[in-house]
Design a protein around this motif. Structure first.
Motif, PDB file in Angstrom:
ATOM      1  N   MET A  66       0.824  -1.201   0.000  1.00  0.00           N
ATOM      2  CA  MET A  66       0.000   0.000   0.000  1.00  0.00           C
ATOM      3  C   MET A  66       0.864   1.260   0.000  1.00  0.00           C
ATOM      4  SD  MET A  66      -2.506   1.523   2.828  1.00  0.00           S
ATOM      5  CE  MET A  66      -3.990   2.419   2.378  1.00  0.00           C
ATOM      6  N   LEU A  67       1.851   1.282   0.878  1.00  0.00           N
ATOM      7  CA  LEU A  67       2.693   2.481   0.991  1.00  0.00           C
ATOM      8  C   LEU A  67       3.476   2.696  -0.303  1.00  0.00           C
ATOM      9  CD1 LEU A  67       3.849   2.113   4.712  1.00  0.00           C
ATOM     10  CD2 LEU A  67       1.975   3.499   3.791  1.00  0.00           C
ATOM     11  N   GLN A  68       3.955   1.594  -0.909  1.00  0.00           N
ATOM     12  CA  GLN A  68       4.650   1.723  -2.191  1.00  0.00           C
ATOM     13  C   GLN A  68       3.695   2.260  -3.255  1.00  0.00           C
ATOM     14  OE1 GLN A  68       8.068   1.166  -2.546  1.00  0.00           O
ATOM     15  NE2 GLN A  68       7.565   2.378  -4.360  1.00  0.00           N
ATOM     16  N   GLY A  69       2.470   1.763  -3.217  1.00  0.00           N
ATOM     17  CA  GLY A  69       1.454   2.233  -4.161  1.00  0.00           C
ATOM     18  C   GLY A  69       1.198   3.731  -4.007  1.00  0.00           C
ATOM     19  N   LEU A  70       1.200   4.204  -2.777  1.00  0.00           N
ATOM     20  CA  LEU A  70       1.003   5.644  -2.555  1.00  0.00           C
ATOM     21  C   LEU A  70       2.213   6.426  -3.073  1.00  0.00           C
ATOM     22  CD1 LEU A  70      -0.578   5.506   1.018  1.00  0.00           C
ATOM     23  CD2 LEU A  70      -1.751   6.028  -1.144  1.00  0.00           C
ATOM     24  N   GLU A  71       3.416   5.928  -2.773  1.00  0.00           N
ATOM     25  CA  GLU A  71       4.634   6.592  -3.271  1.00  0.00           C
ATOM     26  C   GLU A  71       4.675   6.619  -4.794  1.00  0.00           C
ATOM     27  OE1 GLU A  71       7.909   4.680  -0.621  1.00  0.00           O
ATOM     28  OE2 GLU A  71       8.807   6.334  -1.755  1.00  0.00           O
ATOM     29  N   ASP A  72       4.131   5.579  -5.417  1.00  0.00           N
ATOM     30  CA  ASP A  72       4.153   5.481  -6.878  1.00  0.00           C
ATOM     31  C   ASP A  72       3.116   6.366  -7.566  1.00  0.00           C
ATOM     32  OD1 ASP A  72       6.211   3.687  -6.675  1.00  0.00           O
ATOM     33  OD2 ASP A  72       4.976   1.892  -6.982  1.00  0.00           O
ATOM     34  N   THR A  73       2.307   7.051  -6.776  1.00  0.00           N
ATOM     35  CA  THR A  73       1.317   7.965  -7.371  1.00  0.00           C
ATOM     36  C   THR A  73       2.032   9.012  -8.223  1.00  0.00           C
ATOM     37  OG1 THR A  73      -0.030   7.723  -5.376  1.00  0.00           O
ATOM     38  CG2 THR A  73      -0.580   9.553  -6.843  1.00  0.00           C
ATOM     39  N   LYS A  74       1.523   9.233  -9.418  1.00  0.00           N
ATOM     40  CA  LYS A  74       2.091  10.255 -10.308  1.00  0.00           C
ATOM     41  C   LYS A  74       1.943  11.626  -9.635  1.00  0.00           C
ATOM     42  CE  LYS A  74       1.338  12.207 -14.830  1.00  0.00           C
ATOM     43  NZ  LYS A  74       0.182  12.628 -15.636  1.00  0.00           N
ATOM     44  N   PRO A  75       3.048  12.375  -9.511  1.00  0.00           N
ATOM     45  CA  PRO A  75       2.940  13.653  -8.793  1.00  0.00           C
ATOM     46  C   PRO A  75       2.208  14.730  -9.588  1.00  0.00           C
ATOM     47  CG  PRO A  75       5.242  12.909  -8.973  1.00  0.00           C
ATOM     48  CD  PRO A  75       4.423  12.085  -9.926  1.00  0.00           C
ATOM     49  N   ALA A  76       1.638  15.683  -8.876  1.00  0.00           N
ATOM     50  CA  ALA A  76       1.022  16.864  -9.485  1.00  0.00           C
ATOM     51  C   ALA A  76       2.142  17.809  -9.945  1.00  0.00           C
ATOM     52  CB  ALA A  76       0.120  17.542  -8.462  1.00  0.00           C
ATOM     53  N   PRO A  77       1.835  18.712 -10.875  1.00  0.00           N
ATOM     54  CA  PRO A  77       2.873  19.630 -11.382  1.00  0.00           C
ATOM     55  C   PRO A  77       3.540  20.392 -10.234  1.00  0.00           C
ATOM     56  CG  PRO A  77       0.831  19.898 -12.612  1.00  0.00           C
ATOM     57  CD  PRO A  77       0.528  18.978 -11.483  1.00  0.00           C
ATOM     58  N   GLY A  78       4.862  20.486 -10.288  1.00  0.00           N
ATOM     59  CA  GLY A  78       5.599  21.232  -9.268  1.00  0.00           C
ATOM     60  C   GLY A  78       6.072  20.364  -8.112  1.00  0.00           C
ATOM     61  N   TYR A  79       5.710  19.095  -8.119  1.00  0.00           N
ATOM     62  CA  TYR A  79       6.151  18.214  -7.038  1.00  0.00           C
ATOM     63  C   TYR A  79       6.933  17.035  -7.593  1.00  0.00           C
ATOM     64  CZ  TYR A  79       3.072  21.102  -4.376  1.00  0.00           C
ATOM     65  OH  TYR A  79       2.492  22.191  -3.797  1.00  0.00           O
ATOM     66  N   GLU A  80       7.942  16.642  -6.857  1.00  0.00           N
ATOM     67  CA  GLU A  80       8.797  15.553  -7.324  1.00  0.00           C
ATOM     68  C   GLU A  80       8.243  14.182  -7.004  1.00  0.00           C
ATOM     69  OE1 GLU A  80      12.911  15.956  -6.090  1.00  0.00           O
ATOM     70  OE2 GLU A  80      12.776  18.058  -6.720  1.00  0.00           O
ATOM     71  N   ARG A  81       7.591  14.084  -5.848  1.00  0.00           N
ATOM     72  CA  ARG A  81       7.097  12.769  -5.457  1.00  0.00           C
ATOM     73  C   ARG A  81       5.975  12.885  -4.435  1.00  0.00           C
ATOM     74  NH1 ARG A  81      10.911   9.978  -1.012  1.00  0.00           N
ATOM     75  NH2 ARG A  81      11.372  11.799   0.257  1.00  0.00           N
ATOM     76  N   VAL A  82       5.268  11.774  -4.276  1.00  0.00           N
ATOM     77  CA  VAL A  82       4.183  11.681  -3.317  1.00  0.00           C
ATOM     78  C   VAL A  82       4.711  10.941  -2.091  1.00  0.00           C
ATOM     79  CG1 VAL A  82       1.889  10.696  -2.914  1.00  0.00           C
ATOM     80  CG2 VAL A  82       2.424  11.768  -5.115  1.00  0.00           C
ATOM     81  N   LEU A  83       4.417  11.470  -0.923  1.00  0.00           N
ATOM     82  CA  LEU A  83       4.933  10.901   0.326  1.00  0.00           C
ATOM     83  C   LEU A  83       3.827  10.144   1.055  1.00  0.00           C
ATOM     84  CD1 LEU A  83       6.575  14.248   1.463  1.00  0.00           C
ATOM     85  CD2 LEU A  83       7.797  12.292   0.493  1.00  0.00           C
TER      86      LEU A  83
END
Lengths: 364, 364
Positions: free
Chosen positions: B305-322
């Protein structure tokens, strides 16, 4: 209730609660649900309708439930069972029954464990929609316990900084017994608004508000006014409570994830597709007040606190300060005597469904 | 970490964690705290400093604790005791000791009960500040349990529609064990930002942000840029998570009240001045994963689950999802090897305090 959730006067049909209840019970029965379970299911829906929580009453939910029974997505006679148990906890497999009934049975188990040991908790897997989580939290209150209920499901919430919906709206309810004051009943989605409110808003033609959804690229829509096709379909992206990182959206997001953990991963382990839209799981807990403190002292203190909150001097433009559950309690008193205002479309649906199912239609 | 919480480079002094820990322990001991309890207290503070939670580390908290020991507001040798108990629950009177230590003892009791019965909960009254609630939730994680910790105190939050502060910032932590991924650790105030962040912001000269506080009349300040005297003193009014009713502030407010109930009213009954600023109470709970499901399956599913959240495509201006706890875990790895960046003012305070207390000063 916020004004934009109110049904326009011209579209309102007032229906007596007991008639609505009996008709709803009969519809459940025609779907293959036993009489006893049908009564329970109708009670959960009417709880919401009586309290003015239109999003979780018959209007927004019953027609989906009927569709799901018809399509066998829902099991009308689930053989739910306890699949793992410890003295204070249990895990239930819901056998794909409607959560309205299964969560009530789970809460009864939690209450029985709390009665013996001080607290009890049950996590429920392989379930379906459970309506207003406040109903189940309130079951504990009737036993002088603090009740919790959470439910996880769907992909509606876009994680902070993300551009894809991954988490459910994942509501939490906490209900607390009081003495003379109406009980404290917190019941809220961890998105800025509940998913079902979207359907309600669309039906009554209300505008999209700022801070509720993300644009297609994931950036928070802080202007509002968007169309409803903006959030339906593939890109149904509701913002976590907090809306933006600067306003604390990582908190709504984090609480949403915690709800998925307690409901889904705790009950299902690796069998739980945590980020899959079709999952549905729940968690209930009951804390016996007497295990922690004197019940009368506790309730008196609750009354004092809630009165203190109500006595807060209001900000300009507001008449009074509320606490969770107060407005819904007042609405309940009113609706019990005056009836429940339904959108005429809903009454039409009941009429058509009764005709189809050969149930006597007597709502109006 | 948001940029405006970062200490300006010119003001940073890097200190090795173990030196900071030993000096902090000695300061606690000089306040009259036993060696063992001093070690525990320093461990709670260092947990925050290592994870980059500056607001709850030595910088923001230790000097207040020293003042409170000196003024006898804090009892350095509390005889805390269990005043009520059931198989799965307990209520503790903290005898006015520092929460850093008392809540750890309470969590040990909850863990022992959960080990036997599947879950355990402890409510704690007559206590004082407990630092980062995440520390105590994490204690349960080490036993393959889900840990909860909440703390209630102070009048910082202005209720939705209100114009007076009535509720605390009332943080909630939920920590969850994982397999290979860093654990999920939610730890957040139910106001838009933590109260202690205000002190930090003032020290580093950051501007007030929109949605954080209310104007004197209670209306939410959605423009920001205000001065710090705007929220200090009588009118220290932080907005609930959600900021305004349209953005869901009733949810942050409701959760804040629930924290007061579980910590304060549950442990204290009518002895708890629920809306008084000087109250301080806590609540901890531990849920044993094995009581609900297979531990390995649970942890594997958490990782996914946590990996799945991290793998979320980021919104413009952000490098990654935490996810909650990830950034703090990474910071911890870095700070363990590179040291902890403190504001030079904090190091000066240590120097002066060591001089006064006749402790060898070796931080730099």
């Amino acid at each position: 209730m916020l004004d934009y959730f109110k049904i326009p006067k011209k579209d309102v049909v007032v229906v007596q609660a007991e008639k609505l209840r009996r008709t709803t019970e009969k519809i459940f029965e025609k779907c293959g649900v036993s009489k006893e379970e049908a009564q329970l299911g109708a009670d959960v829906l009417l709880y919401a309708d009586l309290k003015g929580i239109e999003t979780h009453g018959v209007s927004n939910l019953l027609r989906s439930y009927v569709d799901w029974y018809n399509s066998r997505r829902l099991n009308p006679k689930p053989k739910w069972k306890v699949v793992r148990e410890s003295p204070a906890t249990a895990t239930i497999d819901g056998d794909n029954g409607l959560g309205l009934m299964t969560v009530a049975h789970a809460m009864n188990i939690a209450i029985a464990k709390a009665e013996k040991l001080g607290m009890g908790a049950v996590s429920i897997r392989n379930s379906q929609h459970c309506g207003a989580v406040g109903y189940f939290a309130m079951m504990a209150v009737e036993h002088d316990m603090i009740g919790w209920c959470m439910t996880a499901g769907g992909n509606a919430m876009v994680p902070t900084f993300g551009s894809e919906p991954k988490v459910g709206t994942n509501p939490i309810s906490i209900a607390v017994p009081t003495n003379k004051k109406p009980p404290f009943i917190f019941d809220a989605a961890m998105t800025t608004i509940a998913g079902n409110k979207m359907g309600l808003l669309e039906r009554i033609g209300a505008p999209m508000q700022p801070g509720w959804v993300a644009h297609d690229d994931g950036s928070p829509d802080m202007d509002g006014g968007g169309k409803f096709d903006f959030f339906l379909g593939n890109q149904r992206m509701q913002l976590p409570l907090g809306s933006t990182r600067d306003l604390g959206s990582q908190k709504g997001y984090g609480l949403g994830v915690a709800v998925d953990v307690l409901c889904g991963i705790l009950s299902n382990g690796s069998g739980f597709a945590s980020l899959a839209g079709e999952r549905r799981a729940h968690f209930v807990a009951a804390y016996k007040v007497d295990a922690f403190n004197d019940v009368d002292e506790f309730k008196t203190s609750m009354d004092e606190m809630l009165q203190g909150l109500e006595d807060t001097k209001p900000a300009p433009g507001y008449e009074r300060v509320l606490y969770a559950g107060l407005e819904e309690y007042e609405e309940e008193q009113k609706r019990k005597s005056e009836g429940i205002p339904l959108h005429k479309e809903v009454v039409e649906w009941y009429k058509g469904t009764c005709e189809e199912m050969k149930i006597e239609f007597n709502l109006i």
